[in-house]
Design an enzyme around this catalytic site. Structure first.
Site, PDB file in Angstrom:
ATOM      1  N   ASP A   1      -3.972   9.959   9.619  1.00  0.00           N
ATOM      2  CA  ASP A   1      -2.824   9.116   9.919  1.00  0.00           C
ATOM      3  C   ASP A   1      -2.258   9.465  11.285  1.00  0.00           C
ATOM      4  O   ASP A   1      -2.453  10.569  11.811  1.00  0.00           O
ATOM      5  CB  ASP A   1      -1.747   9.283   8.845  1.00  0.00           C
TER       6      ASP A   1
ATOM      7  N   GLU B   1       0.881  -1.162   0.000  1.00  0.00           N
ATOM      8  CA  GLU B   1       0.000   0.000   0.000  1.00  0.00           C
ATOM      9  C   GLU B   1       0.923   1.217   0.000  1.00  0.00           C
ATOM     10  O   GLU B   1       1.718   1.387   0.921  1.00  0.00           O
ATOM     11  CB  GLU B   1      -0.900   0.034   1.234  1.00  0.00           C
TER      12      GLU B   1
END
Length: 255
Positions: free
Chosen positions: A48, A37
């Site tokens: 994140d 990914e």
């Protein structure tokens, strides 16, 4: 693109830690990764955790950002399947261009973690534009997502559904993650279920596979080791998790 069951994926921010070293890192990890990914660098990686955010800041500070970083992939060549991760916020007005660029470098899908949270009205457009570009959709869901959304995702024939086990990448809290995986498996049926966030030990990865996940993805722990101890240490962790995943017996068939 077909993804292995069980599978192990590593998340890397494209161009981290330096563009010149990115190709070497991909090559070093390759034998212990089933698919990657890869994150398109952004100035605002809002969902994140701190380690992944720092990797984005570093790459952006080096002058790379967004779709332009895909040129690195064209130069590098990747011998494993890969998907891309980006934020819809950056591509609201250029979604078609993003997806076409992703298809041109061989990505299987583009994961947009803020799609359902901040742009739910664009879900159908994302699916349509993905199919137009020759990609399959892929979707992110948190462990607190409404059940109806997981079932809706499953009905759209995704490459995978990514279940985030914690509130943010690399942030570990006492949440009954195995129970959440079992519930998600019931809701998505046979669709490919990828799990991630705060996975840093082989035994954790194996337990998630046994609970019903098709694959696990590790990002923060790998990025941290690359930064602090070098790619050999990162590869050692990746290989140990890869082995654990492929040795685990799943709850819906053996690995």
């Amino acid at each position: 693109m077909e993804l292995s069951r069980p599978g192990f994926s590593v998340y890397l921010t494209i161009g981290f830690p330096e563009p010149a070293r990115f190709s070497q890192i991909l090559g070093s990890l390759s034998s212990c990764v089933d698919f990657y990914e890869l994150g398109l660098p952004t100035a605002r990686p809002k969902y994140d955790g701190p380690t992944v955010r720092a990797s984005h800041r570093r790459v952006v500070a080096a002058g790379l950002r967004g779709v332009e970083t895909l040129k690195l992939l064209e130069k590098t060549g990747i011998d494993k399947p890969f998907t891309l991760m980006a934020y819809m916020e950056d591509y609201v007005d250029s979604l078609r261009g993003l997806l076409e660029a992703a298809a041109s470098v061989g990505a299987g899908c583009v994961l947009l973690p803020d799609l359902a949270f901040d742009y739910p009205e664009m879900l159908d457009k994302y699916v349509e534009e993905s199919e137009r570009a020759g990609l399959r959709p892929c979707f992110f869901a948190s462990s607190r997502f409404p059940h109806s959304w997981l079932q809706r995702y499953a009905a759209l024939d995704p490459l995978y559904i990514y279940l985030g086990l914690q509130p943010a990448t690399g942030v570990e809290l006492p949440i009954a993650v195995e129970k959440n995986v079992k519930l998600a498996r019931m809701l998505v049926g046979s669709r490919y279920l990828l799990t991630g966030f705060a996975i840093r030990r082989p035994e954790t990865a194996a337990a998630l596979i046994r609970s019903g996940a098709d694959a696990v993805v590790v990002g923060s722990a790998i990025l941290r080791l690359i930064e602090e101890k070098g790619v050999d240490e990162a590869r050692s962790l990746a290989c140990s998790i890869h082995q654990a995943v492929h040795s685990a017996k799943t709850s819906h068939g053996e690995g």
